[in-house]
Motif scaffolding. Structure first.
Motif, PDB file in Angstrom:
ATOM      1  N   MET A  61       6.211  49.631  29.017  1.00 27.49           N
ATOM      2  CA  MET A  61       6.081  48.574  30.030  1.00 27.49           C
ATOM      3  C   MET A  61       5.859  47.212  29.370  1.00 27.49           C
ATOM      4  N   ALA A  62       5.107  47.201  28.254  1.00 32.42           N
ATOM      5  CA  ALA A  62       4.890  45.943  27.526  1.00 32.42           C
ATOM      6  C   ALA A  62       6.223  45.409  27.008  1.00 32.42           C
ATOM      7  N   ILE A  63       7.067  46.305  26.516  1.00 35.71           N
ATOM      8  CA  ILE A  63       8.376  45.909  25.977  1.00 35.71           C
ATOM      9  C   ILE A  63       9.272  45.389  27.114  1.00 35.71           C
ATOM     10  N   GLU A  64       9.244  46.104  28.247  1.00 34.50           N
ATOM     11  CA  GLU A  64      10.025  45.641  29.411  1.00 34.50           C
ATOM     12  C   GLU A  64       9.516  44.269  29.892  1.00 34.50           C
ATOM     13  N   ASP A  65       8.171  44.112  29.959  1.00 36.16           N
ATOM     14  CA  ASP A  65       7.590  42.831  30.392  1.00 36.16           C
ATOM     15  C   ASP A  65       8.111  41.688  29.521  1.00 36.16           C
ATOM     16  N   ALA A  66       8.072  41.916  28.213  1.00 38.25           N
ATOM     17  CA  ALA A  66       8.426  40.861  27.255  1.00 38.25           C
ATOM     18  C   ALA A  66       9.868  40.419  27.451  1.00 38.25           C
ATOM     19  N   GLU A  67      10.752  41.409  27.535  1.00 37.04           N
ATOM     20  CA  GLU A  67      12.184  41.098  27.672  1.00 37.04           C
ATOM     21  C   GLU A  67      12.472  40.386  28.999  1.00 37.04           C
ATOM     22  N   THR A  68      11.875  40.883  30.084  1.00 36.98           N
ATOM     23  CA  THR A  68      12.183  40.305  31.397  1.00 36.98           C
ATOM     24  C   THR A  68      11.557  38.921  31.550  1.00 36.98           C
ATOM     25  N   LEU A  69      10.380  38.722  30.970  1.00 31.11           N
ATOM     26  CA  LEU A  69       9.748  37.396  31.081  1.00 31.11           C
ATOM     27  C   LEU A  69      10.622  36.335  30.402  1.00 31.11           C
ATOM     28  N   ALA A  70      11.093  36.663  29.199  1.00 29.67           N
ATOM     29  CA  ALA A  70      11.955  35.695  28.495  1.00 29.67           C
ATOM     30  C   ALA A  70      13.240  35.452  29.280  1.00 29.67           C
ATOM     31  N   GLY A  71      13.779  36.516  29.881  1.00 26.86           N
ATOM     32  CA  GLY A  71      15.000  36.375  30.680  1.00 26.86           C
ATOM     33  C   GLY A  71      14.783  35.469  31.883  1.00 26.86           C
ATOM     34  N   HIS A  72      13.670  35.646  32.574  1.00 28.17           N
ATOM     35  CA  HIS A  72      13.395  34.806  33.753  1.00 28.17           C
ATOM     36  C   HIS A  72      13.155  33.353  33.353  1.00 28.17           C
ATOM     37  N   MET A  73      12.517  33.123  32.228  1.00 26.74           N
ATOM     38  CA  MET A  73      12.291  31.738  31.783  1.00 26.74           C
ATOM     39  C   MET A  73      13.633  31.050  31.522  1.00 26.74           C
ATOM     40  N   LEU A  74      14.546  31.767  30.880  1.00 27.55           N
ATOM     41  CA  LEU A  74      15.846  31.160  30.584  1.00 27.55           C
ATOM     42  C   LEU A  74      16.651  30.920  31.870  1.00 27.55           C
ATOM     43  N   ALA A  75      16.494  31.859  32.820  1.00 22.98           N
ATOM     44  CA  ALA A  75      17.263  31.741  34.065  1.00 22.98           C
ATOM     45  C   ALA A  75      16.736  30.627  34.972  1.00 22.98           C
ATOM     46  N   GLU A  89       6.987  38.030  38.140  1.00 28.64           N
ATOM     47  CA  GLU A  89       5.854  38.859  38.587  1.00 28.64           C
ATOM     48  C   GLU A  89       6.260  39.742  39.772  1.00 28.64           C
ATOM     49  N   LYS A  90       7.047  39.161  40.672  1.00 26.42           N
ATOM     50  CA  LYS A  90       7.477  39.930  41.851  1.00 26.42           C
ATOM     51  C   LYS A  90       8.303  41.149  41.400  1.00 26.42           C
ATOM     52  N   GLU A  91       9.216  40.898  40.480  1.00 25.86           N
ATOM     53  CA  GLU A  91      10.088  41.982  40.012  1.00 25.86           C
ATOM     54  C   GLU A  91       9.286  43.071  39.279  1.00 25.86           C
ATOM     55  N   ARG A  92       8.346  42.661  38.457  1.00 24.11           N
ATOM     56  CA  ARG A  92       7.626  43.619  37.616  1.00 24.11           C
ATOM     57  C   ARG A  92       6.605  44.457  38.387  1.00 24.11           C
ATOM     58  N   ARG A  93       5.999  43.841  39.429  1.00 23.64           N
ATOM     59  CA  ARG A  93       4.923  44.566  40.118  1.00 23.64           C
ATOM     60  C   ARG A  93       5.383  45.910  40.657  1.00 23.64           C
ATOM     61  N   LYS A  94       6.561  45.903  41.300  1.00 26.01           N
ATOM     62  CA  LYS A  94       7.052  47.143  41.923  1.00 26.01           C
ATOM     63  C   LYS A  94       7.188  48.241  40.872  1.00 26.01           C
ATOM     64  N   ARG A  95       7.784  47.866  39.752  1.00 28.99           N
ATOM     65  CA  ARG A  95       8.036  48.886  38.730  1.00 28.99           C
ATOM     66  C   ARG A  95       6.728  49.379  38.100  1.00 28.99           C
ATOM     67  N   ILE A  96       5.850  48.441  37.787  1.00 28.87           N
ATOM     68  CA  ILE A  96       4.590  48.839  37.141  1.00 28.87           C
ATOM     69  C   ILE A  96       3.786  49.748  38.069  1.00 28.87           C
ATOM     70  N   GLU A  97       3.761  49.418  39.360  1.00 25.45           N
ATOM     71  CA  GLU A  97       2.994  50.248  40.298  1.00 25.45           C
ATOM     72  C   GLU A  97       3.583  51.656  40.368  1.00 25.45           C
ATOM     73  N   ARG A  98       4.899  51.743  40.321  1.00 27.09           N
ATOM     74  CA  ARG A  98       5.529  53.062  40.381  1.00 27.09           C
ATOM     75  C   ARG A  98       5.211  53.882  39.123  1.00 27.09           C
ATOM     76  N   VAL A  99       5.245  53.229  37.983  1.00 33.39           N
ATOM     77  CA  VAL A  99       4.955  53.932  36.727  1.00 33.39           C
ATOM     78  C   VAL A  99       3.476  54.363  36.693  1.00 33.39           C
ATOM     79  N   ALA A 100       2.586  53.488  37.162  1.00 34.77           N
ATOM     80  CA  ALA A 100       1.158  53.845  37.167  1.00 34.77           C
ATOM     81  C   ALA A 100       0.917  55.026  38.106  1.00 34.77           C
ATOM     82  N   ARG A 101       1.633  55.039  39.237  1.00 37.42           N
ATOM     83  CA  ARG A 101       1.503  56.179  40.170  1.00 37.42           C
ATOM     84  C   ARG A 101       1.946  57.471  39.501  1.00 37.42           C
TER      85      ARG A 101
END
Ligand SMILES: Cc1cc2nc3c(=O)[nH]c(=O)nc-3n(C[C@H](O)[C@H](O)[C@H](O)COP(=O)(O)OP(=O)(O)OC[C@H]3O[C@@H](n4cnc5c(N)ncnc54)[C@H](O)[C@@H]3O)c2cc1C
Length: 407
Positions: A320-334, A347-359
């Protein structure tokens, strides 16, 4: 003349999250400064499973070739009943994982992953990494962020467009986005040990059939994971039991009676491991409060364990840390004209996924540590499922790809 806005990205922490973020931003053309509080980047001796959702990103960032020679590509994840060692479920990995999820499932020693990340960071001229320096504070202003950084008692300042808190489960940056500074002790501890594959304990495990695979031995209130690391020369063992809060450390000590007690009803060959394998390192499992804030619109983002440290029962914290890093940089560029918009979308995009993984992690813990009729039902259900069916249930997790953002 008006001062120009800096494009610099300031990262607190050079763990898996911080180093991956440094690379993800650098390949997109951002200058990056990483500050690591520890004077040296020593990694405690333990293993890590890297699922395809993470290796896909490591490959895209060019890190995977540096890891291939030391990492292992296990053939399967096998679940066994720890009381009689019988197999209760299997997910094919190896070539099947690469075919299905289009990236490898790997197991590695953490030091090897860190070396591969560091070697790549060192080759990136846009990244400056400083150890022995802690980020103490970040202030927001119309031109971006200013971080106060402390080296041996001296405080300096550096400015940028975004400060990334990759400072782990005991994050101090969390307070800067209005989150709780204290992480929560889960009541569980992980006992970790790396042994030589050719040691007596390694041979005992080989006879059980753990060679070349990730094995989870399940028992009431306990499970043990074993997998090969260091090109197969070593085995990583991680046992999970109830335990005490032993402070903010990745490498504590506890009386092994706790481990022996938790393993008392496992098959003799397994139970013996608690004695056989010498000194265990104990990791108290802490989590971050679910639902706490991860960003400040003015230019602060938390990633990895700083944002959402979770229990390790889905083996996904680093992924999840690796996914966070890649997506954050992508959103900044976009979103080049609005850091606030980039952070809100991320944050909106990541919350759904992180909550599902934590579940998923919570479900794994409940079923893996079950006793009595619940454990019997679990074994029955798992035995009825084919490896193909079990793999299908993981498609959402391992088949995940970063949204099509510009590199
Ligand atoms: C027993 C166990 C097994 C696990 N197994 C897996 C697995 O198989 N697969 C998986 O994906 N995940 C696994 N995880 C989870 C994974 O280890 C973590 O999610 C991951 O290491 C978090 O990385 P991070 O970079 O966010 O934090 P960390 O690795 O904690 O890094 C934070 C860094 O920030 C530094 N720092 C702190 N404060 C400051 C500051 N103020 N300024 C500068 N630097 C600072 C620290 O010194 C540290 O180097 C497991 C976890 C446990 C406990």
């Amino acid at each position: 003349m008006a001062e120009a806005r800096s494009r610099q990205i300031i990262i607190a922490g050079a763990g898996i999250a911080g180093l991956t973020a440094a690379l993800a931003f650098a390949v997109r053309g951002y200058p990056v400064r990483v500050f690591e509080r520890a004077p040296r980047l020593d990694e405690v001796g333990a293993g890590i499973q890297l699922s395809p959702n993470a290796t896909r990103i490591l490959d895209r960032l060019g890190v995977l070739p540096g890891l291939r020679h030391s990492a292992v590509r296990p053939d399967a994840v096998v679940m066994r009943d720890a009381s009689n060692l019988s197999e209760i479920g299997r997910v094919q990995l190896g070539a099947a994982a690469e075919w299905r999820w289009k990236a490898p499932y790997l197991t590695a020693h953490r030091a090897d992953l860190q070396s591969a990340l560091l070697a790549h960071v060192a080759r990136e001229p846009g990244i400056q990494l400083t150890t022995g320096t802690a980020v103490r504070d970040v202030t927001l202003h119309p031109l971006g962020v200013t971080a106060s950084i402390e080296t041996a008692g001296r405080v300096d300042q550096t400015t940028g467009m975004l400060a990334v808190g990759a400072d782990g489960v005991w994050s101090d940056m969390r307070r800067l986005v209005g989150g709780e500074t204290k992480s929560r002790f889960s009541g569980q501890v992980a006992w970790r040990r790396t042994i030589r594959a050719e040691s007596p304990a390694g041979s005992t495990l080989a006879r059980i059939g753990i060679g070349g695979v990730v094995t989870a031995f399940l028992a009431p209130g306990f499970h043990l994971i074993t997998y090969p690391v260091r090109a197969g020369a070593a085995l990583n063992l991680a046992a999970f039991t109830h335990g005490n809060a032993i402070g903010e450390t990745w490498s504590g000590k506890m009386d092994t009676q706790v481990l022996k007690h938790a393993m008392r009803r496992t098959a003799p060959a397994l139970a013996k491991l608690a004695d056989d394998t010498g000194e265990w390192t104990v990791w108290p499992i802490h989590t971050a409060r679910q639902g706490g804030p991860w960003t400040s619109p003015g230019g602060i983002a938390l990633i990895g364990d700083a944002a959402h440290a979770m229990t390790p029962y889905a083996a996904q914290g680093a992924a999840m840390a690796i996914e966070d890093a890649e997506t954050l940089a992508g959103h900044m560029l976009a979103n080049p004209n609005s850091v606030a918009a980039a952070l809100a979308a991320w944050e909106k995009e990541r919350r759904k996924r992180i909550e599902r993984v934590a579940r998923r992690g919570r479900l794994n813990r409940m079923t893996w540590h079950a006793a009595g009729p619940v454990a019997m039902a679990r074994n029955f259900v798992l035995r009825m499922r084919t490896p193909e069916k079990l793999a299908t249930g993981l498609d959402w997790l391992y088949g995940w790809k970063p949204p099509a953002l510009k590199l």
